[in-house]
Design a protein around this motif. Structure first.
Motif, PDB file in Angstrom:
ATOM      1  N   ALA A 107       1.376  -0.812  -0.066  1.00 29.06           N
ATOM      2  CA  ALA A 107      -0.182   0.231   0.104  1.00 29.06           C
ATOM      3  C   ALA A 107       1.049   1.468   0.164  1.00 29.06           C
ATOM      4  N   VAL A 108       0.214   2.090  -0.428  1.00 29.47           N
ATOM      5  CA  VAL A 108       1.341   3.874  -0.800  1.00 29.47           C
ATOM      6  C   VAL A 108       0.044   4.676  -0.209  1.00 29.47           C
ATOM      7  N   ILE A 109       0.292   4.704   0.790  1.00 33.63           N
ATOM      8  CA  ILE A 109      -0.610   6.136   0.895  1.00 33.63           C
ATOM      9  C   ILE A 109       0.001   7.366   1.727  1.00 33.63           C
ATOM     10  N   GLY A 110      -0.566   8.498   1.107  1.00 28.35           N
ATOM     11  CA  GLY A 110      -0.235  10.005   1.125  1.00 28.35           C
ATOM     12  C   GLY A 110      -1.178  10.680   2.301  1.00 28.35           C
ATOM     13  N   LEU A 111      -1.187  11.546   3.176  1.00 33.97           N
ATOM     14  CA  LEU A 111      -2.317  12.703   3.987  1.00 33.97           C
ATOM     15  C   LEU A 111      -2.150  13.522   3.325  1.00 33.97           C
ATOM     16  N   GLU A 112      -3.180  14.461   3.351  1.00 38.13           N
ATOM     17  CA  GLU A 112      -3.728  15.544   3.426  1.00 38.13           C
ATOM     18  C   GLU A 112      -4.248  16.562   5.196  1.00 38.13           C
ATOM     19  N   LEU A 167      -1.491  20.640   5.507  1.00 36.02           N
ATOM     20  CA  LEU A 167       0.196  19.744   6.182  1.00 36.02           C
ATOM     21  C   LEU A 167       0.146  18.591   4.620  1.00 36.02           C
ATOM     22  N   VAL A 168       0.783  18.423   3.482  1.00 35.09           N
ATOM     23  CA  VAL A 168       1.148  17.137   2.539  1.00 35.09           C
ATOM     24  C   VAL A 168       1.665  16.829   2.446  1.00 35.09           C
ATOM     25  N   THR A 169       1.917  14.643   2.929  1.00 39.35           N
ATOM     26  CA  THR A 169       3.320  13.905   2.997  1.00 39.35           C
ATOM     27  C   THR A 169       3.433  13.933   1.576  1.00 39.35           C
ATOM     28  N   GLN A 170       4.568  12.801   1.897  1.00 37.30           N
ATOM     29  CA  GLN A 170       4.866  12.216   0.304  1.00 37.30           C
ATOM     30  C   GLN A 170       3.887  10.703   0.643  1.00 37.30           C
ATOM     31  N   PRO A 171       3.905  10.508  -0.536  1.00 44.20           N
ATOM     32  CA  PRO A 171       3.396   9.128   0.084  1.00 44.20           C
ATOM     33  C   PRO A 171       3.842   8.034   0.790  1.00 44.20           C
ATOM     34  N   ASP A 172       4.824   8.156   1.828  1.00 42.84           N
ATOM     35  CA  ASP A 172       5.471   7.392   2.826  1.00 42.84           C
ATOM     36  C   ASP A 172       4.917   6.369   2.884  1.00 42.84           C
ATOM     37  N   GLY A 184      -7.213  10.985   3.737  1.00 44.62           N
ATOM     38  CA  GLY A 184      -6.569   9.959   2.958  1.00 44.62           C
ATOM     39  C   GLY A 184      -6.326   8.684   1.754  1.00 44.62           C
ATOM     40  N   ASN A 185      -5.049   9.747   1.243  1.00 43.55           N
ATOM     41  CA  ASN A 185      -4.375   8.680  -0.879  1.00 43.55           C
ATOM     42  C   ASN A 185      -3.833   7.556  -0.428  1.00 43.55           C
ATOM     43  N   VAL A 186      -5.075   6.388  -1.174  1.00 43.53           N
ATOM     44  CA  VAL A 186      -4.217   5.183  -1.249  1.00 43.53           C
ATOM     45  C   VAL A 186      -3.755   4.601  -2.760  1.00 43.53           C
ATOM     46  N   SER A 187      -2.544   4.143  -3.131  1.00 47.90           N
ATOM     47  CA  SER A 187      -3.261   3.649  -3.602  1.00 47.90           C
ATOM     48  C   SER A 187      -2.415   2.132  -3.571  1.00 47.90           C
ATOM     49  N   ILE A 188      -2.099   0.994  -4.458  1.00 50.49           N
ATOM     50  CA  ILE A 188      -1.795  -0.001  -4.118  1.00 50.49           C
ATOM     51  C   ILE A 188      -0.161  -0.474  -5.700  1.00 50.49           C
ATOM     52  N   GLY A 209       6.811   1.638  -9.821  1.00 51.86           N
ATOM     53  CA  GLY A 209       6.461   2.942 -10.064  1.00 51.86           C
ATOM     54  C   GLY A 209       5.141   3.007  -8.885  1.00 51.86           C
ATOM     55  N   LEU A 210       3.748   3.727  -9.181  1.00 52.99           N
ATOM     56  CA  LEU A 210       3.013   4.365  -8.389  1.00 52.99           C
ATOM     57  C   LEU A 210       1.391   3.938  -9.370  1.00 52.99           C
ATOM     58  N   GLY A 211       0.560   2.805  -8.406  1.00 55.07           N
ATOM     59  CA  GLY A 211      -1.056   2.593  -9.132  1.00 55.07           C
ATOM     60  C   GLY A 211      -1.334   4.096  -8.726  1.00 55.07           C
ATOM     61  N   THR A 212      -2.845   3.784  -9.568  1.00 54.11           N
ATOM     62  CA  THR A 212      -3.310   5.449  -9.008  1.00 54.11           C
ATOM     63  C   THR A 212      -4.540   4.933  -7.977  1.00 54.11           C
ATOM     64  N   LYS A 213      -4.738   5.973  -7.589  1.00 54.64           N
ATOM     65  CA  LYS A 213      -4.896   6.254  -5.788  1.00 54.64           C
ATOM     66  C   LYS A 213      -6.445   7.243  -5.825  1.00 54.64           C
ATOM     67  N   THR A 214      -6.957   6.561  -5.003  1.00 49.53           N
ATOM     68  CA  THR A 214      -8.257   7.242  -5.085  1.00 49.53           C
ATOM     69  C   THR A 214      -8.284   8.219  -3.299  1.00 49.53           C
ATOM     70  N   ARG A 222     -10.285   3.615 -10.547  1.00 46.15           N
ATOM     71  CA  ARG A 222     -10.653   4.749 -11.111  1.00 46.15           C
ATOM     72  C   ARG A 222      -9.933   5.205 -10.321  1.00 46.15           C
ATOM     73  N   GLN A 223      -9.262   6.934 -10.355  1.00 49.29           N
ATOM     74  CA  GLN A 223      -9.084   8.367  -9.605  1.00 49.29           C
ATOM     75  C   GLN A 223     -10.706   8.376  -9.347  1.00 49.29           C
ATOM     76  N   GLU A 224     -10.164   8.239  -8.041  1.00 43.86           N
ATOM     77  CA  GLU A 224     -11.697   9.093  -7.376  1.00 43.86           C
ATOM     78  C   GLU A 224     -11.909   9.484  -6.280  1.00 43.86           C
ATOM     79  N   VAL A 282     -15.707  11.194  -9.074  1.00 41.67           N
ATOM     80  CA  VAL A 282     -14.543  10.991 -10.163  1.00 41.67           C
ATOM     81  C   VAL A 282     -14.101  11.464 -11.056  1.00 41.67           C
ATOM     82  N   LYS A 283     -12.244  12.083 -10.912  1.00 48.28           N
ATOM     83  CA  LYS A 283     -11.849  12.605 -11.197  1.00 48.28           C
ATOM     84  C   LYS A 283     -11.647  12.236 -12.240  1.00 48.28           C
ATOM     85  N   GLU A 284     -11.582  12.961 -13.679  1.00 46.31           N
ATOM     86  CA  GLU A 284     -10.971  12.710 -15.100  1.00 46.31           C
ATOM     87  C   GLU A 284     -10.381  14.028 -15.355  1.00 46.31           C
TER      88      GLU A 284
HETATM   89  P1  ADP Z   1      -3.864  15.243  -5.896  1.00 44.75           P
HETATM   90  O1  ADP Z   1      -3.554  16.230  -6.576  1.00 44.75           O
HETATM   91  O2  ADP Z   1      -5.023  14.851  -6.637  1.00 44.75           O
HETATM   92  O3  ADP Z   1      -4.327  16.064  -4.186  1.00 44.75           O
HETATM   93  P2  ADP Z   1      -1.100  14.964  -5.225  1.00 44.75           P
HETATM   94  O4  ADP Z   1      -0.159  15.099  -5.643  1.00 44.75           O
HETATM   95  O5  ADP Z   1      -1.433  16.929  -4.819  1.00 44.75           O
HETATM   96  O6  ADP Z   1      -2.252  14.905  -5.801  1.00 44.75           O
HETATM   97  O7  ADP Z   1      -1.263  14.826  -3.605  1.00 44.75           O
HETATM   98  C1  ADP Z   1      -1.605  14.470  -3.047  1.00 44.75           C
HETATM   99  C2  ADP Z   1      -1.653  13.036  -1.766  1.00 44.75           C
HETATM  100  O8  ADP Z   1      -1.474  11.669  -2.137  1.00 44.75           O
HETATM  101  C3  ADP Z   1      -0.155  13.525  -1.526  1.00 44.75           C
HETATM  102  O9  ADP Z   1       0.056  13.459   0.081  1.00 44.75           O
HETATM  103  C4  ADP Z   1       0.203  12.464  -1.913  1.00 44.75           C
HETATM  104  O10 ADP Z   1       1.612  12.036  -0.764  1.00 44.75           O
HETATM  105  C5  ADP Z   1      -0.599  11.361  -2.685  1.00 44.75           C
HETATM  106  N1  ADP Z   1      -0.358  11.069  -3.352  1.00 44.75           N
HETATM  107  C6  ADP Z   1      -0.392  11.790  -5.000  1.00 44.75           C
HETATM  108  N2  ADP Z   1      -0.082   9.763  -5.524  1.00 44.75           N
HETATM  109  C7  ADP Z   1       0.005   8.901  -4.825  1.00 44.75           C
HETATM  110  C8  ADP Z   1       0.015   7.881  -5.617  1.00 44.75           C
HETATM  111  N3  ADP Z   1      -0.183   7.752  -6.986  1.00 44.75           N
HETATM  112  N4  ADP Z   1      -0.751   6.845  -4.010  1.00 44.75           N
HETATM  113  C9  ADP Z   1      -0.787   7.272  -2.597  1.00 44.75           C
HETATM  114  N5  ADP Z   1      -0.587   8.317  -2.696  1.00 44.75           N
HETATM  115  C10 ADP Z   1      -0.470   9.656  -3.606  1.00 44.75           C
END
Ligand code: ADP
Ligand code: MG
Ligand code: ZN
Length: 504
Positions: free
Chosen positions: A13-18, A187-192, A229-233, A240-245, A278-280, A296-298
């Motif tokens: 799982a790859v998660i980033g928080l806003e 605050l925006v985190t990296q997807p760490d 919470g942003n998450v992809s797997i 590479g990174l998958g599509t996030k929701t 789907r990115q949504e 849905v984010k198109e």
């Molecule tokens: P958006 O433009 O959709 O708001 P951002 O690039 O601003 O997306 O990122 C928002 C949050 O999503 C950040 O915390 C980032 O770390 C996380 N994020 C970006 N890409 C991914 C991904 N592929 N999977 C999981 N989290 C991601």
């Protein structure tokens, strides 16, 4: 759906928080001097600036800039000496200016990190985690923070007649502009982050940090702290990174964890069935414990961002940043480490006390009033005997801890004393003297109690003799109860062992 732990063996799982935090401890709004209070009658704290009347001019709140710089320093961000406010345009009734004042590519705070420690059950969500790696049964992770920027909150909307407060099915919408213009930091985190537990612990650590800074009341329940919470797997080993929701409507640490866990499993199911994610934006429904599609984010939203001509660029002086640095107090992790060294506390206990600045200072007040070797007992009392509803002073806790540490009373008696002194300000020591409460160490009397218990608990005695040594705990408990909490538990234990060995 499969269990999270199983899914995470095949997928990473790859998660980033806003995270949005309202600077609730400020007195006034971000760009006007309206009172900052959510308790007042709706639409009472408003003026031409925060209502967006044409021609009204914003004046930035200096204290808010100080707070965001403190937040940046506490998370090791680089404080940008020059940054701008931007206008982010959108049409929605919660922002009557039709744009939100926020920051552009350069935020006040950039490129920081927050370190966390994941312990206990939650640590095992990481499939590569083994308990042997760390004696405390946890692991450390450092989460990069992309940026912390300053913006203003929108008005509060209440959708009446809908389900779970959603606008789609509402029959009526109400707007309260009191919240409009509240200073907000994002605050925006990296997807760490790699597990829902890591995300939960991150939020907890961030909340503790902001509480310690005193910049917000950080309430997820009331919405002064909000988290998307942003998450992809991706397959384990993939780069590479998958599509996030993106998950919204998260109003507790548990919801954050559960929404991410649900979403990870849902995405795995979709991908394993040969589908695509789907990115949504999805909405967490706590009652049904699932996420549902919100939109849905198109295409990328086009907000027509440009620098706000009404606000001059910010140039922070060395002096200003130094002043902010001086206002950053000791942070929870530093405090925990100091407690371990200075008071010989267990790390977990120290962490628990250091997590809340009010608890930490209460503890230190009480610690000052007891002999050095009794300080761990003060921690013990606060963690195990006190609850939020108790109205006791640090002096009372100090007195109680001393009574316990010197074996004058037992834990059961301490509970009783606590009930009696609750809200009275009475000194536990005096109360114990007055009532003649004493821990009994009279071995003859204790032995009589032990015999009484052994005669009664034939089953447990048999179990003990058959090798189940753990029932000794139950038997000690029975002795404590029979002695009405006055007997010394260690002596009970010794006498019990002797008796059981004799007749075995
Ligand atoms: P958006 O433009 O959709 O708001 P951002 O690039 O601003 O997306 O990122 C928002 C949050 O999503 C950040 O915390 C980032 O770390 C996380 N994020 C970006 N890409 C991914 C991904 N592929 N999977 C999981 N989290 C991601
Ligand atoms: Mg975003
Ligand atoms: Zn105003």
């Amino acid at each position: 759906m499969r269990l999270l732990r199983e899914v995470l063996r095949d997928w990473e799982a790859v998660i980033g928080l806003e995270v949005h935090t309202e600077l609730t401890t400020l007195k006034t709004k971000m760009f006007c001097d309206c009172r900052l209070s959510h308790d007042d009658p709706p639409n009472s704290n408003v003026c031409p600036v925060c209502l967006g009347m044409p021609g009204a001019l914003p004046v930035p709140n200096e204290k808010a800039i100080e707070y965001i710089v403190m937040a940046g320093l506490a998370t090791d961000c680089q404080i940008q000496r020059r940054s701008l406010f931007y206008r982010k345009h959108y049409f929605y009734p919660d922002m009557s200016k039709n744009f939100q004042t926020t920051q552009g590519p350069v935020a006040f705070c950039m490129h920081g990190h927050l370190d966390l420690e994941v312990t206990g059950e939650g640590a095992t969500e990481r499939p590569d985690f083994t308990v042997e790696k760390d004696p405390d049964g946890g692991y450390m992770a450092s989460i990069r923070i992309l940026r912390i920027h300053m913006e203003e909150d929108a008005a509060k909307m209440v959708h009446v007649g809908g389900s779970e407060g959603r606008i789609a099915s509402a029959t009526e919408s109400l707007i309260d502009y009191n919240r409009c213009g509240t200073p907000l930091i994002e605050l925006v985190t990296q997807p760490d982050l790699r597990t829902p537990e890591e995300a939960r612990v991150f939020m907890e650590r961030l909340r503790q940090t902001f509480l310690t800074l005193g910049i917000s009341d950080c309430s997820l329940e009331s919405g002064s702290m909000r988290c998307d919470g942003n998450v992809s797997i991706r397959r384990r080993g993939a780069r590479g990174l998958g599509t996030k929701t993106e998950m919204k409507n998260i109003n507790s640490f548990k919801s954050l964890h559960d929404a991410l866990a649900y979403e990870i499993c849902r995405q795995a199911e979709v991908l394993e069935a040969g589908g695509v994610v789907r990115q949504e934006t999805r909405h967490w429904e706590p009652s049904k414990r699932r996420t549902v599609v919100m939109r849905v984010k198109e295409t990328a939203d086009d907000y027509r961002m440009y620098p706000d001509p009404d606000l001059a660029p910010f140039c922070l002086s060395d002096d200003f940043v130094a002043r902010c640095r001086a206002r950053v107090p000791e942070l929870p992790l530093e405090k925990r480490d100091r407690f371990v060294v200075a008071y010989a506390l267990k790390r977990a206990d120290a962490a628990q006390l250091a997590a809340d600045p009010r608890v930490a200072s209460f503890f230190e007040e009480a610690a000052c009033a007891v002999a050095k070797e009794h300080v761990p007992m003060v921690a013990n009392v606060i963690i195990n005997l006190l609850s939020a509803t108790k109205a006791v002073t640090s002096a009372q806790v100090a007195s109680l801890a001393t009574l316990l540490a010197t074996d004058a009373i037992t834990f059961m008696q301490a509970r009783e004393v606590l009930e009696l002194v609750d809200g009275t300000g009475d000194d536990p020591q005096r109360l114990v003297d007055e009532r003649g409460m004493r821990q009994s160490t009279d071995t003859e009397a204790l032995a009589a109690t032990v015999d009484e218990v052994l005669a009664r608990c034939v089953d447990q005695v048999r179990q003990y003799r058959e090798g189940n040594k753990k029932v000794i705990g139950y038997l000690v408990g029975q002795c404590m109860r029979t002695s009405r909490g006055t007997g010394n538990p260690k002596l009970f234990n010794t006498i019990l062992c002797e008796r059981l060995a004799q007749e075995g």
